[in-house]
Design a protein around this motif. Structure first.
Motif, mmCIF file in Angstrom:
data_model
loop_
_atom_site.group_PDB
_atom_site.id
_atom_site.type_symbol
_atom_site.label_atom_id
_atom_site.label_comp_id
_atom_site.label_asym_id
_atom_site.label_seq_id
_atom_site.Cartn_x
_atom_site.Cartn_y
_atom_site.Cartn_z
ATOM 1 N N GLN A 4 0.851 -1.317 0.365
ATOM 2 C CA GLN A 4 -0.187 0.241 -0.196
ATOM 3 C C GLN A 4 0.858 1.229 -0.278
ATOM 4 O O GLN A 4 1.609 2.026 1.111
ATOM 5 C CB GLN A 4 -0.928 0.363 1.217
ATOM 6 C CG GLN A 4 -1.606 1.192 0.894
ATOM 7 C CD GLN A 4 -3.350 0.984 2.710
ATOM 8 O OE1 GLN A 4 -3.358 0.200 2.997
ATOM 9 N NE2 GLN A 4 -3.757 1.761 2.205
ATOM 10 N N SER A 6 1.723 5.474 -0.620
ATOM 11 C CA SER A 6 0.907 6.540 -0.654
ATOM 12 C C SER A 6 1.912 7.908 -0.343
ATOM 13 O O SER A 6 2.877 7.583 -0.180
ATOM 14 C CB SER A 6 0.000 6.278 1.318
ATOM 15 O OG SER A 6 0.729 5.856 2.445
ATOM 16 N N CYS A 21 5.210 3.419 1.836
ATOM 17 C CA CYS A 21 5.028 2.097 1.626
ATOM 18 C C CYS A 21 4.337 1.090 2.580
ATOM 19 O O CYS A 21 5.692 0.624 3.131
ATOM 20 C CB CYS A 21 5.256 1.040 0.344
ATOM 21 S SG CYS A 21 5.136 0.204 -0.291
ATOM 22 N N THR A 109 0.949 5.030 -6.334
ATOM 23 C CA THR A 109 0.471 6.524 -5.858
ATOM 24 C C THR A 109 1.055 7.102 -6.966
ATOM 25 O O THR A 109 2.539 6.867 -6.990
ATOM 26 C CB THR A 109 1.077 7.103 -4.805
ATOM 27 O OG1 THR A 109 0.727 8.301 -4.247
ATOM 28 C CG2 THR A 109 2.654 6.613 -4.595
#
Length: 115
Positions: A4, A6, A21, A109
């Motif tokens: 994930q 960002s 991340c 991202t």
């Protein structure tokens, strides 16, 4: 499996952004981690990588401007991006260093550098 990323957004040339991340332990623990980026119409390219010990290595295009770091306790790899240039515009992804196209890459991202 989790990757994930960002922290992306719009920055002016010369500006800064910090990407983070969060990765699954199965991807992160004990492995070299890396940031990659993919610009529109181009292939994914290597940006920076970091050993579990914290030593970092960089693509020539970002050396001196970007700094990669990691928090082994939190399974987080970060990328501090300074002196941004329009050519840095891309979607940024983190993954284990050497991950191939068939690996899970997450959403990435988006970083846009524009005045």
């Amino acid at each position: 499996v989790q990757l994930q990323a960002s922290g992306g957004g719009l920055a002016q040339p010369g500006g800064s952004l910090r990407l983070s991340c969060v990765a699954s332990p199965s991807i992160f623990s004990g492995n070299e981690m890396a940031w990659y980026r993919k610009a529109l119409g181009k292939e994914r390219e290597f940006v920076a990588r970091i050993y579990p010990s914290g030593s970092g290595y960089y693509a020539n295009s970002v050396r001196g401007r970007f700094t990669i770091s990691r928090d082994n306790a939190k399974n987080v790899v970060s990328l501090q991006m300074n002196s941004l240039e329009p050519e840095d515009t891309a979607t940024y992804y983190c993954n284990r260093y050497g991950a191939n196209d068939g690996s899970y890459w997450g959403q990435g991202t988006l970083v846009t550098v524009s005045s």
